[in-house]
Design an enzyme around this catalytic site. Sequence first.
Site, PDB file in Angstrom:
ATOM      1  N   THR A 189     -10.908  -6.644  -4.420  1.00 55.74           N
ATOM      2  CA  THR A 189     -12.301  -6.407  -5.186  1.00 55.74           C
ATOM      3  C   THR A 189     -12.833  -4.914  -4.935  1.00 55.74           C
ATOM      4  O   THR A 189     -13.476  -4.577  -5.737  1.00 55.74           O
ATOM      5  CB  THR A 189     -13.392  -7.544  -4.556  1.00 55.74           C
ATOM      6  OG1 THR A 189     -13.513  -7.303  -2.980  1.00 55.74           O
ATOM      7  CG2 THR A 189     -13.074  -9.000  -4.711  1.00 55.74           C
ATOM      8  N   ASP A 197       0.921  -1.158   0.037  1.00 59.41           N
ATOM      9  CA  ASP A 197       0.000  -0.044   0.079  1.00 59.41           C
ATOM     10  C   ASP A 197       1.092   1.331   0.097  1.00 59.41           C
ATOM     11  O   ASP A 197       1.901   1.328   0.366  1.00 59.41           O
ATOM     12  CB  ASP A 197      -0.921  -0.136   1.258  1.00 59.41           C
ATOM     13  CG  ASP A 197      -2.113   1.011   1.143  1.00 59.41           C
ATOM     14  OD1 ASP A 197      -2.205   1.257  -0.030  1.00 59.41           O
ATOM     15  OD2 ASP A 197      -2.652   1.168   2.193  1.00 59.41           O
ATOM     16  N   GLY A 198       0.238   2.471  -0.515  1.00 62.07           N
ATOM     17  CA  GLY A 198       0.848   3.734  -0.351  1.00 62.07           C
ATOM     18  C   GLY A 198       1.450   4.263  -1.823  1.00 62.07           C
ATOM     19  O   GLY A 198       2.150   5.182  -1.824  1.00 62.07           O
ATOM     20  N   ARG A 249      -0.014   7.852  -2.517  1.00 61.06           N
ATOM     21  CA  ARG A 249       0.675   8.858  -1.503  1.00 61.06           C
ATOM     22  C   ARG A 249       2.290   8.834  -1.957  1.00 61.06           C
ATOM     23  O   ARG A 249       2.483  10.152  -1.953  1.00 61.06           O
ATOM     24  CB  ARG A 249       0.479   8.320  -0.066  1.00 61.06           C
ATOM     25  CG  ARG A 249      -0.609   8.830   0.526  1.00 61.06           C
ATOM     26  CD  ARG A 249      -1.083   8.102   1.824  1.00 61.06           C
ATOM     27  NE  ARG A 249      -1.350   6.774   1.530  1.00 61.06           N
ATOM     28  CZ  ARG A 249      -1.568   5.662   2.289  1.00 61.06           C
ATOM     29  NH1 ARG A 249      -1.138   5.903   3.724  1.00 61.06           N
ATOM     30  NH2 ARG A 249      -1.950   4.584   2.084  1.00 61.06           N
ATOM     31  N   SER A 309      -7.797  -4.429   5.412  1.00 62.26           N
ATOM     32  CA  SER A 309      -8.554  -4.329   4.212  1.00 62.26           C
ATOM     33  C   SER A 309      -9.004  -5.356   3.275  1.00 62.26           C
ATOM     34  O   SER A 309      -8.898  -5.614   2.165  1.00 62.26           O
ATOM     35  CB  SER A 309      -7.614  -3.232   3.331  1.00 62.26           C
ATOM     36  OG  SER A 309      -7.360  -2.148   4.096  1.00 62.26           O
ATOM     37  N   ARG A 356       2.382  -4.900   6.213  1.00 61.94           N
ATOM     38  CA  ARG A 356       1.560  -3.717   5.576  1.00 61.94           C
ATOM     39  C   ARG A 356       2.407  -2.583   5.615  1.00 61.94           C
ATOM     40  O   ARG A 356       2.907  -1.978   6.509  1.00 61.94           O
ATOM     41  CB  ARG A 356       0.127  -3.453   6.260  1.00 61.94           C
ATOM     42  CG  ARG A 356      -0.475  -2.511   5.357  1.00 61.94           C
ATOM     43  CD  ARG A 356      -1.975  -2.236   5.753  1.00 61.94           C
ATOM     44  NE  ARG A 356      -2.765  -1.429   4.793  1.00 61.94           N
ATOM     45  CZ  ARG A 356      -4.011  -1.578   4.352  1.00 61.94           C
ATOM     46  NH1 ARG A 356      -4.535  -2.397   5.063  1.00 61.94           N
ATOM     47  NH2 ARG A 356      -4.407  -0.667   3.394  1.00 61.94           N
ATOM     48  N   ASN A 374     -11.026  -2.455  -4.878  1.00 64.09           N
ATOM     49  CA  ASN A 374     -10.301  -1.621  -5.786  1.00 64.09           C
ATOM     50  C   ASN A 374     -11.078  -1.419  -7.217  1.00 64.09           C
ATOM     51  O   ASN A 374     -10.749  -0.468  -7.899  1.00 64.09           O
ATOM     52  CB  ASN A 374      -8.853  -2.065  -6.104  1.00 64.09           C
ATOM     53  CG  ASN A 374      -7.960  -1.964  -4.582  1.00 64.09           C
ATOM     54  OD1 ASN A 374      -7.169  -2.639  -4.453  1.00 64.09           O
ATOM     55  ND2 ASN A 374      -8.249  -0.983  -4.101  1.00 64.09           N
ATOM     56  N   ARG A 396     -12.350   2.113  -8.110  1.00 63.64           N
ATOM     57  CA  ARG A 396     -11.333   3.098  -8.300  1.00 63.64           C
ATOM     58  C   ARG A 396     -11.955   3.930  -9.671  1.00 63.64           C
ATOM     59  O   ARG A 396     -12.570   3.144 -10.210  1.00 63.64           O
ATOM     60  CB  ARG A 396      -9.953   2.989  -7.970  1.00 63.64           C
ATOM     61  CG  ARG A 396      -9.607   2.702  -6.738  1.00 63.64           C
ATOM     62  CD  ARG A 396      -8.119   2.440  -6.589  1.00 63.64           C
ATOM     63  NE  ARG A 396      -7.694   2.090  -5.192  1.00 63.64           N
ATOM     64  CZ  ARG A 396      -6.401   2.328  -4.611  1.00 63.64           C
ATOM     65  NH1 ARG A 396      -5.535   2.538  -5.542  1.00 63.64           N
ATOM     66  NH2 ARG A 396      -6.359   2.141  -3.310  1.00 63.64           N
ATOM     67  N   GLU A 435       2.297 -12.981  12.602  1.00 60.70           N
ATOM     68  CA  GLU A 435       3.026 -11.603  13.364  1.00 60.70           C
ATOM     69  C   GLU A 435       2.506 -10.671  12.214  1.00 60.70           C
ATOM     70  O   GLU A 435       2.979 -10.780  11.131  1.00 60.70           O
ATOM     71  CB  GLU A 435       4.100 -12.167  13.084  1.00 60.70           C
ATOM     72  CG  GLU A 435       4.647 -12.988  14.561  1.00 60.70           C
ATOM     73  CD  GLU A 435       4.411 -12.501  15.921  1.00 60.70           C
ATOM     74  OE1 GLU A 435       4.201 -11.460  16.047  1.00 60.70           O
ATOM     75  OE2 GLU A 435       3.908 -13.407  16.583  1.00 60.70           O
ATOM     76  N   ARG A 465      -1.142   9.269  -9.633  1.00 60.19           N
ATOM     77  CA  ARG A 465      -1.231   8.108  -8.788  1.00 60.19           C
ATOM     78  C   ARG A 465      -0.568   6.884  -9.715  1.00 60.19           C
ATOM     79  O   ARG A 465       0.280   5.781  -9.112  1.00 60.19           O
ATOM     80  CB  ARG A 465      -2.341   7.807  -8.428  1.00 60.19           C
ATOM     81  CG  ARG A 465      -3.178   8.783  -7.716  1.00 60.19           C
ATOM     82  CD  ARG A 465      -4.701   8.440  -7.424  1.00 60.19           C
ATOM     83  NE  ARG A 465      -4.613   6.857  -6.880  1.00 60.19           N
ATOM     84  CZ  ARG A 465      -4.542   6.600  -5.663  1.00 60.19           C
ATOM     85  NH1 ARG A 465      -4.242   7.409  -4.702  1.00 60.19           N
ATOM     86  NH2 ARG A 465      -4.646   5.401  -5.280  1.00 60.19           N
TER      87      ARG A 465
HETATM   88  C1  IPE Z   1      -5.333  -2.672   0.306  1.00 58.66           C
HETATM   89  O1  IPE Z   1      -5.093  -1.186  -0.088  1.00 58.66           O
HETATM   90  C2  IPE Z   1      -5.308  -3.415  -1.157  1.00 58.66           C
HETATM   91  C3  IPE Z   1      -4.142  -3.565  -1.813  1.00 58.66           C
HETATM   92  C4  IPE Z   1      -2.884  -3.121  -1.493  1.00 58.66           C
HETATM   93  C5  IPE Z   1      -4.295  -4.108  -2.894  1.00 58.66           C
HETATM   94  P1  IPE Z   1      -6.073  -0.109  -0.129  1.00 58.66           P
HETATM   95  O2  IPE Z   1      -5.485   1.047  -0.506  1.00 58.66           O
HETATM   96  O3  IPE Z   1      -7.186  -0.413  -1.142  1.00 58.66           O
HETATM   97  O4  IPE Z   1      -6.847  -0.133   1.286  1.00 58.66           O
HETATM   98  P2  IPE Z   1      -7.777   0.770   2.053  1.00 58.66           P
HETATM   99  O5  IPE Z   1      -8.884   1.169   1.285  1.00 58.66           O
HETATM  100  O6  IPE Z   1      -6.877   2.090   2.273  1.00 58.66           O
HETATM  101  O7  IPE Z   1      -8.210   0.035   3.343  1.00 58.66           O
HETATM  102  C1  IPE Z   2      -1.501   0.617  -3.362  1.00 61.14           C
HETATM  103  O1  IPE Z   2      -1.242   1.866  -3.435  1.00 61.14           O
HETATM  104  C2  IPE Z   2      -2.024  -0.320  -4.538  1.00 61.14           C
HETATM  105  C3  IPE Z   2      -3.324  -0.766  -4.864  1.00 61.14           C
HETATM  106  C4  IPE Z   2      -4.282  -0.697  -3.806  1.00 61.14           C
HETATM  107  C5  IPE Z   2      -3.829  -1.122  -6.146  1.00 61.14           C
HETATM  108  P1  IPE Z   2      -2.551   2.759  -3.192  1.00 61.14           P
HETATM  109  O2  IPE Z   2      -2.904   3.056  -4.685  1.00 61.14           O
HETATM  110  O3  IPE Z   2      -3.750   2.447  -2.623  1.00 61.14           O
HETATM  111  O4  IPE Z   2      -1.827   3.821  -2.633  1.00 61.14           O
HETATM  112  P2  IPE Z   2      -2.476   5.077  -1.545  1.00 61.14           P
HETATM  113  O5  IPE Z   2      -3.044   4.149  -0.412  1.00 61.14           O
HETATM  114  O6  IPE Z   2      -3.450   5.840  -2.256  1.00 61.14           O
HETATM  115  O7  IPE Z   2      -1.309   5.816  -1.227  1.00 61.14           O
HETATM  116 MG    MG Z   3      -4.109   2.446  -0.350  1.00 66.67          MG
END
Ligand code: IPE
Ligand code: IPE
Ligand code: MG
Length: 255
Positions: A66, A20-21, A24, A196, A188, A68, A71, A207, A33
């Site tokens: 699912t 994740d991230g 950002r 999530s 994570r 996602n 988006r 852990e 993004r």
């Molecule tokens: C979790 O990340 C899903 C993946 C990394 C594939 P999200 O960015 O979708 O999670 P939330 O919406 O912040 O909980």
């Molecule tokens: C993880 O990064 C990738 C997927 C969930 C597909 P994000 O796209 O969720 O990045 P943030 O959380 O918006 O920073």
């Molecule tokens: Mg995210």
Amino acid sequence: MNLKGLDKGRLPGHVAIIMDGNGRWARLRGKGRIEGHRRGRASVRAVVEMSRKLGIPYLSLYAFSTENWLRPKDEVHALMGLLEHYLTVEQPKMMRHGIRLLAIGDRSRLPVPVLQTLEHAVEATQHNKGMTVLLALSYSGRDDIVRMVQRIARKVKEGVCAVEDIKEEMVSAHMETKSIPDPDLLIRTSGEMRISNFFLWQIPYTELYITPALWPDFREAEYLEALLEFQRRRRRFGRTDEQIAQPLRSVGRNR
Ligand code: IPE
Ligand code: IPE
Ligand code: MG
């Protein structure tokens, strides 16, 4: 790389990662993004490579939930394109390194070219004997549980088994992760303190390691830090400190 203090004899048997991230990471740099997702692929390569070199047998990567699918269309489209490209480019390397690719999640929602590339990569690598990389794509932990219930209910209805036969092992054997041991370590990135909808059934004694590092910044040094932290944990599986002799893997949890 310098593995400062890592005990090769006490590595996790299965590492799962919520990557994740990316968004950002890109926003911090004034980029879109999608650029974050693009950079994230290098982190995927880094963790696969390092897991393989260390001899970690299973690595699960949560690539797309699912949820996602909700988006913006162009982001989903770009993510699918990146995924297809990644699978195409990495397949020869997987063959060279004996990596077996598995995928879990609702494949019916994947665009046809992605599905074909995925199925091709899974089939081509199925007999590889090195590590297993499990890609969670269009995956939802709750969906996984619902489908497990449906499979078992069908068997009971057809008389293949009785209600009394339903035990923990049977439930595990009907999840999408059926042939895979529970994760020992769940990482994570991006500091979010939640699951999530990733593995739910599979992580009773896993852990948890949550790092503020954003996924595109999570490379060898960050992964090493997570593994070192895992080795500092004392897994008790409900017992007392005095009873345990440091079992670091989930195997034998009930024994
Ligand atoms: C979790 O990340 C899903 C993946 C990394 C594939 P999200 O960015 O979708 O999670 P939330 O919406 O912040 O909980
Ligand atoms: C993880 O990064 C990738 C997927 C969930 C597909 P994000 O796209 O969720 O990045 P943030 O959380 O918006 O920073
Ligand atoms: Mg995210």
